[in-house]
Design an enzyme around this catalytic site. Structure first.
Site, PDB file in Angstrom:
ATOM      1  CE  LYS A   1      -2.210  -1.083   3.869  1.00 16.61           C
ATOM      2  NZ  LYS A   1      -1.446  -2.456   4.233  1.00 16.61           N
ATOM      3  CB  THR A   2       3.675   2.167   2.328  1.00 16.09           C
ATOM      4  OG1 THR A   2       2.849   2.239   3.537  1.00 16.09           O
ATOM      5  CG2 THR A   2       4.481   3.625   2.524  1.00 16.09           C
TER       6      THR A   2
ATOM      7  CG  ASP B   1       0.373   4.919   4.274  1.00 15.24           C
ATOM      8  OD1 ASP B   1      -0.170   4.075   4.052  1.00 15.24           O
ATOM      9  OD2 ASP B   1       1.566   4.751   4.105  1.00 15.24           O
ATOM     10  CD  GLU B   2      -0.567   2.811   8.510  1.00 18.24           C
ATOM     11  OE1 GLU B   2      -1.445   2.189   8.739  1.00 18.24           O
ATOM     12  OE2 GLU B   2       0.672   2.138   8.191  1.00 18.24           O
TER      13      GLU B   2
ATOM     14  NE  ARG C   1       3.934  -3.906  10.932  1.00 19.32           N
ATOM     15  CZ  ARG C   1       3.265  -3.700  10.130  1.00 19.32           C
ATOM     16  NH1 ARG C   1       3.841  -2.977   9.195  1.00 19.32           N
ATOM     17  NH2 ARG C   1       2.209  -4.054   9.450  1.00 19.32           N
TER      18      ARG C   1
ATOM     19  CD  GLN D   1      -1.506  -3.133   8.918  1.00 24.16           C
ATOM     20  OE1 GLN D   1      -0.571  -2.744   9.525  1.00 24.16           O
ATOM     21  NE2 GLN D   1      -1.814  -3.339   7.692  1.00 24.16           N
TER      22      GLN D   1
HETATM   23  P1  ATP Z   1       1.505  -2.219   6.138  1.00 25.69           P
HETATM   24  O1  ATP Z   1       0.064  -2.589   5.750  1.00 25.69           O
HETATM   25  O2  ATP Z   1       2.315  -2.968   7.013  1.00 25.69           O
HETATM   26  O3  ATP Z   1       1.712  -0.541   6.137  1.00 25.69           O
HETATM   27  P2  ATP Z   1       1.985  -1.956   3.281  1.00 25.69           P
HETATM   28  O4  ATP Z   1       0.772  -2.509   2.465  1.00 25.69           O
HETATM   29  O5  ATP Z   1       2.011  -0.497   3.149  1.00 25.69           O
HETATM   30  O6  ATP Z   1       2.350  -2.599   4.522  1.00 25.69           O
HETATM   31  P3  ATP Z   1       4.495  -1.839   2.160  1.00 25.69           P
HETATM   32  O7  ATP Z   1       5.189  -1.365   3.389  1.00 25.69           O
HETATM   33  O8  ATP Z   1       4.389  -1.023   0.992  1.00 25.69           O
HETATM   34  O9  ATP Z   1       3.206  -2.559   2.418  1.00 25.69           O
HETATM   35  O10 ATP Z   1       5.300  -3.217   1.167  1.00 25.69           O
HETATM   36  C1  ATP Z   1       5.697  -4.167   2.222  1.00 25.69           C
HETATM   37  C2  ATP Z   1       7.113  -4.775   1.551  1.00 25.69           C
HETATM   38  O11 ATP Z   1       6.705  -5.439   0.304  1.00 25.69           O
HETATM   39  C3  ATP Z   1       8.126  -3.640   1.191  1.00 25.69           C
HETATM   40  O12 ATP Z   1       9.320  -4.047   1.583  1.00 25.69           O
HETATM   41  C4  ATP Z   1       8.005  -3.257  -0.078  1.00 25.69           C
HETATM   42  O13 ATP Z   1       9.165  -2.975  -0.819  1.00 25.69           O
HETATM   43  C5  ATP Z   1       7.881  -4.764  -0.646  1.00 25.69           C
HETATM   44  N1  ATP Z   1       6.963  -4.826  -1.813  1.00 25.69           N
HETATM   45  C6  ATP Z   1       5.706  -4.320  -2.168  1.00 25.69           C
HETATM   46  N2  ATP Z   1       5.328  -4.298  -3.468  1.00 25.69           N
HETATM   47  C7  ATP Z   1       6.195  -5.233  -4.172  1.00 25.69           C
HETATM   48  C8  ATP Z   1       6.595  -5.850  -5.407  1.00 25.69           C
HETATM   49  N3  ATP Z   1       5.496  -5.557  -6.310  1.00 25.69           N
HETATM   50  N4  ATP Z   1       7.687  -6.496  -5.559  1.00 25.69           N
HETATM   51  C9  ATP Z   1       8.287  -6.386  -4.491  1.00 25.69           C
HETATM   52  N5  ATP Z   1       8.547  -6.246  -3.364  1.00 25.69           N
HETATM   53  C10 ATP Z   1       7.491  -5.277  -3.172  1.00 25.69           C
HETATM   54 MG    MG Z   2       2.363   0.851   4.708  1.00 26.76          MG
END
Ligand code: ATP
Ligand code: MG
Length: 718
Positions: free
Chosen positions: A35-36, A220-221, A604, A251
């Protein structure tokens, strides 16, 4: 246009999100699904493909650290700096808006921010003013009352007149508190949000201007926005409707602070035609960790529902360690981190997470014992430590004499013979004449109403502040701080203190000088460097305590771990009453929130996850038997492996401190009577560790039980 560099590290669902047409968009997806990342790439996409200036974009992140990281990533993708972009937390952005438009917002130019402690002090003062007893009106409950209403956007006049006298009285306290803050140019955290909201709501011109300016808004969030944040976003995005929000209902962990999960549902209603996207692949964790986390969160009922999978390895099992007490727990964790580091991994890849900030202390102690660098985020924050707050209060008072909380804080620190009685008179004068404490002090000095001694002491203080001001005007921030520390006598005062604590305090003050030296000031924010630094201290507490470049273990509460990821994670203190927290056991919705917090913690972890608890824990000064957290039972047993006890921390081979003795207890035995220089006489309750790491628990007659490092405790056998 070649967008391959934007697209290359995104999966299809992520690409669709990044390149979606303008308009309202909601991404609802589980932890670690990107997402981020999508949000970050979206900004790059807007700039590069839609040729939107970064100045027209506002991105709201969860922490200042996240904002910095995001900025770095965007610049990396774009290949040029995006300095002018509005990116930060709700509080940070609201603050920036209020600084730019203080007049329209009805604030004084030099308004100061009250952190939670300062706010409590202001509340106490309000109670005094109203002649109310703190015993009947606990300041913390009042803080909760005030902030709760502000988070919902309610001023005192919006609270319906209650029949209940107690409710009426609370509203009155709120009202008086507001008057005082307004008079002295003070703004608490929640007020930042409410003011910024009202500023746009009530000022058509400004509203139009910012609606125009921020063509794209990204959040975000989103699941943790509260009512006022949401309304503020709605105001800004109303016209163009280019609002891109990402979140995860599983979350949502700030309901206790007014966050409203319902905003997710409300969003689709307020922005008809919202495109809702899902991301289902987790890129963060091993499949074992993910399965364990999914199993736990599955026990919650009120979920919007989503699926999450990974094609990562199975990885290692989740490891469970049952410690016999909190010290054993901390040693276990530190020992595992040591093994991790010895295997060539970085310390910063390891995170110790806890439910309650008070838990950090034991970990800190053990980490210090083995000389392993660490960093604590949130909680025991650098900028919240007493000595640092003293120093900041001096700086604030020098910058603005109106600042009453700062006046209160340092008028007699170091002690300069200004007694409580004198202070009462100053407060009383201020109250009656609606003056600041500073002005009241000046008036009293000239009025001859005080005793000669008090007058003298007060004048010395006034003179001191004026002198520091004269000497530091125009100097660099680091010189200002350095001069203040010496002139005020603060550093000497702490230097004269006894023991390790005094030493740490002096070190902290020295670290403050470092912090001011390294502080980067953005001249565009319309503040002088001192105000900018003080704001930074109030808003970003904790973020600058350790040296950024040093590789160190990460310690933080589960709440502040949101959005982050670490290869090695320890979820500690998993005991009923601690996690889930005691309070949540009584209120129905709260247990689900605790479980979401557990889900946040578990997700995490990228490669290894440890979950630990202590059978006996001393917390808040009491020692008690615990029972393991119910969350353990919710992890399928095939995913968990219990690590047995019977293990001891080995002294580091590299340690250069001479071992005191090979006898573990150094001749000391359970039940021995001992004497300590400061704590007096006591009985040895337990002995742990070996050599230089030997620690003993002594039950002192005067101060209760304490853990001491034998090598330093200087205990005398009786
Ligand atoms: P949270 O809910 O904990 O905030 P999130 O959904 O925001 O998580 P991110 O932090 O954006 O998730 O991504 C999680 C991890 O996966 C990061 O290390 C990111 O770089 C990696 N990642 C995300 N998408 C890809 C992709 N398409 N290919 C490789 N790595 C990825
Ligand atoms: Mg995130």
């Amino acid at each position: 246009m070649d967008v391959s560099h934007i697209f290359e590290r995104l999966n299809e669902a992520q690409r669709n999100a990044v390149s979606s047409p303008p308009g309202p968009l909601l991404i609802l997806a589980g932890a670690g699904s990107g997402k981020t990342r999508v949000l970050t790439y979206r900004v790059a996409w807007l700039a590069q493909v839609l040729e939107i200036s970064p100045l027209s974009v506002m991105a709201v992140t969860f922490t200042n650290k996240a904002a910095q990281e995001m900025r770095g990533r965007i610049e990396e993708i774009l290949g040029y700096p995006v300095g002018g972009m509005w990116m930060g937390t709700f509080h940070g952005i609201a603050h920036r808006l209020l600084r730019a438009h203080w007049r329209e917002a009805g604030l004084s130019q030099g308004f100061q921010i009250l952190d939670s402690d300062d706010q409590l002090r202001m509340i106490r003062r309000t109670l005094k003013q109203l002649d109310l007893d703190e015993g009947y009106w606990p300041p913390r409950s009042i803080q909760w009352f005030i902030n709760g209403h502000k988070e919902e956007g309610r001023r005192p006049q919006h609270i319906p007149e209650a029949h209940d006298t107690q409710q009426r009285q609370l509203s009155r306290i709120y009202e008086t508190y507001e008057e005082l803050c307004q008079r002295f140019g003070l703004v608490d955290f929640t007020e930042l949000l409410l003011r910024a909201f009202e500023l746009l709501k009530n000022n058509e011109l400004l509203r139009a201007r910012y609606q125009q300016r921020f063509q794209h808004i990204l959040v975000d969030e989103f699941q943790d926005t509260n009512a006022i944040q949401y309304e503020w976003l709605r105001l800004l995005a109303q016209q163009h409707r280019n609002i891109f929000v990402v979140g995860d209902d599983d979350q949502s962990i700030y309901a206790w602070r007014g966050a409203r999960i319902e905003n997710i549902l409300q969003f689709e209603k307020d922005f008809p035609g919202t495109m809702v996207l899902r991301l289902e692949q987790n890129y963060r964790s091993t499949s074992t960790i993910l399965a364990a986390a999914n199993a736990v969160i599955d026990h919650n009922k009120g979920r919007l529902g989503k699926s999450l999978w990974t094609d990562g390895d199975d990885g290692e099992p989740v490891r469970l360690y049952a410690a016999f007490n909190e010290v054993d727990e901390a040693r276990f964790v530190v020992d595992r981190i040591r093994a991790w580091v010895e295997a060539g991994q970085r310390r910063s890849e390891a995170a110790i997470l806890y439910r309650s900030n008070a838990q950090s202390r034991v970990f800190e102690e053990i980490l210090m014992d083995v000389a392993m660098p660490y960093r604590v985020y949130g909680g025991l924050r650098f900028f919240e430590r007493a000595e640092i707050k003293d120093a900041l209060a001096y700086l604030r008072l020098v910058a603005s004499r109106q600042d009453d909380p700062s006046f209160e804080r340092v008028v007699n620190v170091p002690t300069r013979g200004i007694g409580n009685k004198t202070l009462e008179q100053v407060r009383e004068y201020a109250r009656v004449n609606q003056a600041t404490l500073w002005d009241a002090a000046l008036a009293l000095i000239h009025s001859h109403e005080l005793t000669a001694r008090s007058t003298q002491a007060l004048s010395r203080f006034v003179k001191l502040i004026n002198e520091i001001n004269a000497q530091t005007t125009g100097l660099s921030l680091v010189d200002q701080t350095d001069i203040m520390l010496r002139q005020s006598g603060l550093i000497d005062y702490y230097r004269k203190g006894q023991g390790e604590k005094a030493e740490t305090r002096v070190e902290n003050l020295e670290e403050l000088v470092n912090a001011t030296r390294n502080f980067l000031h953005d001249p565009d924010d319309g503040m002088d460097v001192l105000s900018a630094f003080l704001t930074h201290a109030a808003l970003e507490a904790g973020d600058s305590q350790a040296k950024e470049w040093e590789d160190c273990v990460q310690l933080m509460s589960l709440h502040s771990a949101k959005g982050l990821e670490f290869p090695l994670v320890f979820l500690t203190g998993m005991e009923e009453g601690l996690f889930p927290h005691q309070r949540s056991l009584q209120e129905p919705g709260r247990l689900e929130e605790e479980r979401r917090l557990c889900y946040v913690g578990m997700t995490r972890a990228m490669r290894q996850l440890y979950v630990t608890y202590a059978e006996v824990r001393r917390l808040h000064g009491r020692e008690a038997y615990t029972s393991p957290s119910r969350f353990f039972g919710e992890i399928p047993s095939e995913l968990i492996e219990e690590v047995r006890g019977g293990f001891a921390v080995r002294p580091s081979r590299k340690a250069d401190v001479p071992a005191i003795d090979d006898d573990p207890g150094n001749g000391m035995r359970l039940g021995d009577h001992v004497r300590h220089r400061k704590f007096g006489d006591g009985v040895v309750l337990s002995i742990e560790g070996r050599g230089q790491y030997t620690r003993v628990q002594v039950n002192f007659e005067a101060v209760g039980s304490k853990w001491l490092v034998l090598a330093y405790a200087d205990l005398q056998s009786l």
